[in-house]
Write a protein that holds these residues in place. Structure first.
Motif, PDB file in Angstrom:
ATOM      1  N   UNK A 147     -32.837 -17.156  -2.485  1.00 45.31           N
ATOM      2  CA  UNK A 147     -31.886 -16.405  -3.494  1.00 45.31           C
ATOM      3  C   UNK A 147     -30.777 -15.764  -2.527  1.00 45.31           C
ATOM      4  N   UNK A 148     -31.074 -15.222  -1.505  1.00 45.27           N
ATOM      5  CA  UNK A 148     -29.971 -14.831  -0.531  1.00 45.27           C
ATOM      6  C   UNK A 148     -29.351 -15.801  -0.141  1.00 45.27           C
ATOM      7  N   UNK A 149     -29.947 -16.876   0.407  1.00 42.68           N
ATOM      8  CA  UNK A 149     -29.103 -18.039   0.882  1.00 42.68           C
ATOM      9  C   UNK A 149     -28.251 -18.917   0.071  1.00 42.68           C
ATOM     10  N   UNK A 209     -20.818 -17.956  -2.611  1.00 46.17           N
ATOM     11  CA  UNK A 209     -19.764 -17.102  -2.026  1.00 46.17           C
ATOM     12  C   UNK A 209     -18.694 -17.974  -1.440  1.00 46.17           C
ATOM     13  N   UNK A 210     -19.318 -18.693  -0.769  1.00 43.66           N
ATOM     14  CA  UNK A 210     -18.465 -19.349   0.321  1.00 43.66           C
ATOM     15  C   UNK A 210     -18.182 -20.785   0.206  1.00 43.66           C
ATOM     16  N   UNK A 211     -18.557 -21.414  -0.856  1.00 38.62           N
ATOM     17  CA  UNK A 211     -18.297 -22.963  -1.008  1.00 38.62           C
ATOM     18  C   UNK A 211     -18.163 -23.209  -2.611  1.00 38.62           C
ATOM     19  N   UNK A 212     -17.002 -23.318  -2.780  1.00 36.66           N
ATOM     20  CA  UNK A 212     -16.552 -23.828  -4.366  1.00 36.66           C
ATOM     21  C   UNK A 212     -17.233 -25.136  -4.698  1.00 36.66           C
ATOM     22  N   UNK A 213     -17.670 -25.963  -3.724  1.00 36.77           N
ATOM     23  CA  UNK A 213     -18.422 -27.029  -4.236  1.00 36.77           C
ATOM     24  C   UNK A 213     -19.711 -26.787  -4.674  1.00 36.77           C
TER      25      UNK A 213
END
Length: 266
Positions: A13-15, A21-25
């Motif tokens: 879940x953390x990953x 947060x980092x990837x719009x895709x």
């Protein structure tokens, strides 16, 4: 209320949260995005967004309760250790609560007006999250009827946009489409198009915004594309008295929007 405890940064879940947060895709693929902070989660829920997962850190929250965020819904509840929460939190100052929420479809077909003379803010190809957030804050402050984004360059659910909008991403009615689609939408709904432009323009204070109106803003670098100017009912300008010929797009939008609101008696 029973909550699963996560104390390892290697937890799936953390990953997943870090990817969202980092990837719009990843956000588009999953239909989920991350909201951090009590006020932002409350505004999202008030705006009709569904909370899938609630992650909280009691050491940071202190005596705060999560009950208010779970009433009326049945999200998965996760308790995170302080070290794990520090890894997934976007802000340095935080309230110890974070949510995974389902995104919305922002197609123009979902835009509706209860006001017979709607006031609409249009932004063409906005790119900087800070500008988009500031535009949404201004739109909320003035209670405009809709914000339409033409040819967007940024993902609306970027953490930077959510943060810079201070949750106003959730308080505005937002539509997204191409320039052609939005022009057609405005004309179909008999909304006059006022384009902020440097050429063939009229002083904004000399315009009548009391009828259904769209205030159209371009980028600071290149302004509006020719398609907008060809379909403009009236180009408008804010007279500059210094050396430069333009201001930040969110500042310009605020001036125009509140002039329209002044004419309408707020």
């Amino acid at each position: 209320m029973e909550a699963k405890l996560i104390s390892s940064a290697q937890n799936p879940l953390v990953k997943k949260i870090l990817l969202l947060k980092e990837k719009s895709r990843e956000r588009r693929k999953s239909g989920l995005f991350v909201v951090e902070g009590q006020r932002e989660i409350e505004l999202a829920q008030k705006g009709g967004y569904t909370l899938q997962t609630l992650i909280f850190c009691p050491e940071i929250m202190g005596s705060g309760s999560i009950e208010a965020f779970t009433s009326g819904s049945n999200p998965e509840i996760i308790q995170a250790s302080e070290s794990v929460y520090g890894k997934i939190a976007h802000r340095g100052t935080t309230e110890g609560i974070l949510g995974l929420m389902h995104s919305k479809d922002h197609g123009l077909e979902h835009i509706s007006f209860t006001n017979k003379t709607p006031l609409v803010l249009v932004a063409e190809a906005p790119e900087k999250p800070g500008n988009i957030g500031a535009l949404l804050r201004t739109a909320d402050a003035a209670a405009v009827d809709a914000v339409l984004i033409a040819n967007p360059k940024s993902d609306l659910y970027s953490p930077n946009i959510i943060r810079s909008s201070v949750g106003c991403l959730f308080t505005n009615q937002i539509g997204v489409g191409t320039t052609d689609e939005i022009i057609d939408f405005l004309q179909t709904n008999q909304i006059k198009i006022y384009c902020a432009a440097l050429t063939a323009s009229k002083n904004y204070v000399d315009c009548d915004f009391k009828a259904a109106s769209a205030l159209v803003m371009g980028t600071e670098a290149t302004g509006l594309t020719e398609k907008w100017l060809q379909n403009s009912d009236q180009n408008i300008i804010i007279p500059m008295q210094g050396e430069i010929d333009s201001m930040n797009v969110s500042v310009s939008a605020a001036i125009l929007i509140f002039e329209a609101k002044r004419q309408r008696g707020f």
